[in-house]
Design a protein around this motif. Sequence first.
Motif, PDB file in Angstrom:
ATOM      1  N   MET A  70       8.405  33.376  85.485  1.00 43.24           N
ATOM      2  CA  MET A  70       7.896  34.621  84.911  1.00 43.24           C
ATOM      3  C   MET A  70       9.043  35.629  84.827  1.00 43.24           C
ATOM      4  SD  MET A  70       4.482  36.534  86.221  1.00 43.24           S
ATOM      5  CE  MET A  70       3.872  35.016  86.956  1.00 43.24           C
TER       6      MET A  70
ATOM      7  N   PHE B 237       9.983  39.376  83.365  1.00 44.06           N
ATOM      8  CA  PHE B 237       9.598  40.620  82.712  1.00 44.06           C
ATOM      9  C   PHE B 237      10.768  41.601  82.614  1.00 44.06           C
ATOM     10  CE2 PHE B 237       5.676  38.799  84.300  1.00 44.06           C
ATOM     11  CZ  PHE B 237       4.901  38.842  83.161  1.00 44.06           C
TER      12      PHE B 237
ATOM     13  N   CYS C  83      11.591  43.783  79.627  1.00 42.40           N
ATOM     14  CA  CYS C  83      10.471  43.629  78.685  1.00 42.40           C
ATOM     15  C   CYS C  83       9.788  44.987  78.500  1.00 42.40           C
ATOM     16  CB  CYS C  83       9.479  42.595  79.243  1.00 42.40           C
ATOM     17  SG  CYS C  83       8.087  42.278  78.140  1.00 42.40           S
TER      18      CYS C  83
ATOM     19  N   SER D 132       2.303  35.695  80.524  1.00 44.23           N
ATOM     20  CA  SER D 132       3.555  34.966  80.324  1.00 44.23           C
ATOM     21  C   SER D 132       3.356  33.490  80.017  1.00 44.23           C
ATOM     22  CB  SER D 132       4.435  35.125  81.567  1.00 44.23           C
ATOM     23  OG  SER D 132       3.749  34.675  82.717  1.00 44.23           O
TER      24      SER D 132
END
Lengths: 340, 340
Positions: A1, A3, A6, A235
């Motif tokens: 995962m 992020f 992001c 995700s």
Amino acid sequence: MQFRRCRVLVTGGLGFIGSNLVRRLTAEGAEVTVIDPLVTGCGGKPFNLEGLERQVEVASCSIGDAAIAPLVERAELVFNLAGEISHIHSMLFPERDLEINTLSQLRFLEVCARLNRGVRIVYAGTRQIYGVPEYLPVDEKHPVNPVDFNGVHKYAAAQYHQMLSRMGRIDAVVLRLTNVYGPRMALDIPCQGFFSTYLRKALTGQTLDVFGDGEQVRDPLFVDDAVEAMLTAASTPGLPSRGYNVGGPEALSLNRIAAIVSELAGLAPPRRGEFPADRKAIDIGGYRTDSRKIEAELGWRPRTPFAEGMARTLDYYRECLPSYLDPATPNPPCKLAHSS
Amino acid sequence: MQFRRCRVLVTGGLGFIGSNLVRRLTAEGAEVTVIDPLVTGCGGKPFNLEGLERQVEVASCSIGDAAIAPLVERAELVFNLAGEISHIHSMLFPERDLEINTLSQLRFLEVCARLNRGVRIVYAGTRQIYGVPEYLPVDEKHPVNPVDFNGVHKYAAAQYHQMLSRMGRIDAVVLRLTNVYGPRMALDIPCQGFFSTYLRKALTGQTLDVFGDGEQVRDPLFVDDAVEAMLTAASTPGLPSRGYNVGGPEALSLNRIAAIVSELAGLAPPRRGEFPADRKAIDIGGYRTDSRKIEAELGWRPRTPFAEGMARTLDYYRECLPSYLDPATPNPPCKLAHSS
């Protein structure tokens, strides 16, 4: 995962689950924008994001407001948690609930579909849509029979997500959450479910009440586990399904839940009492989630035992209780934009 | 079945099914009041009740208007047929659809529950809520997966009826109707489904078009049979269920339907063509109703063969076609009361 960097948009990001999600995303290096108009009674609180003021941009408008367009346009990922959550409010002020939970979602999703076609959206749905369970545990095939306006309106919003996804206009997934508890839950709203009431009483030294015979089961989900489910759904490429039930790790009776909270808080044992009429009308008896679909398809499962999650919750509030015990607001309905 | 001197309220009573219902009720000796604001595009037409002007009171306001209170208060029975019916309109003007099909129903039912507690209400639902069938024929346990906003909003209204009935505040039953056809269907609305289009073309001597391979089945229901289902649901004491699927007597392909209409109208055989994009997006493939529940529990079944019902329909329009061929209105959205 992954992020990191992001650009993530979180609606309802000052609320209970939303703020925990924002904190986790920020810790993972995401660039988070929050939309939260702090609607009275919906659980949002600036204190929930204290310390993140420089990292997180907060837009104080409704998700149904045209001003959100640029925020939607630049988002790479959307977590959609804005909403009225009180079942009792929804029965008192059904048009307010329709406006917040359905009309505003319609407007928001139309903007998402138009300005950010195909964007992944994780929507916080609710087990409340199932109503009184016809069987336990409740899986995704269970009939939809909401017992209150909140359930009807949240379900309509969930259907918007799924219908627009089937058309390819957005790429949404609906997580139907069971009772979530944990740090940053609002304690100052009178009609927000038993966890809020239990925590407020426990933290102020009052004996807990259990309505009915207390043998109704629930499967409480610690907020960190709920956040993890949302991140997992966000995700996973090529989502196998558009909707999942998301439950807690243990089925516990309300008697047991109240006993654990009381013990952790150093209180006398809970009292048993009759249901108040307004709560009886929307009581659904026992509830337990069948989470096998999300476990099988997304690999998520709840990990935090109730006693552990509740101990962490009580620890959190002991540090900052006054921030959560504002004088209870009378929870007036929003002025409806369409009222005449 | 005894409706003589019964005070009946019919919402949407100037529309297609509504006006046929009002004519039947009047013939049975009922005292009928109609609420119908003739919203553009919703199919209402004063001509539909021509000749009954002295017997039927018509209130020209929305069912969401407070002015309806005295009409609700005195009703012994309510048929609730008001609504936007165009699936394509709902995709173009979703907020209009939400207002007409959900918000107005919420307001109407709150008035019913408050001023006429426990009143029997028959609500005209739609098979559209099921979306693309996962199996045929479609029974009441089929998952709800609407393919358009109209389906989402009509389903929310159906849930209002069922939820308020579970609480004992009203006594409602939802009939999920398949494609209904017959006299008094609007022919001058461009986006109202294939029967309206077929009838308009057939009556003006134009060859019919069939989109796709034409093998998609439908189970058309003649309006007199739909009316009979509503009367049966209205007059059954202690309703066994709150929701029934209501289908036609035959499953026919669109090719077959178009061929029958063309033959009855003396036209050349239908042409086959590609789906226009806006219709393809909401096409659900084949559909056939499993009506066994209403047959078993209420004793209703569809009786009119398609060729017979269609012959009667064409006969009707031949007598009064100009009244149904007003210049097509551009179907602007209603000015939304809540638009900013």
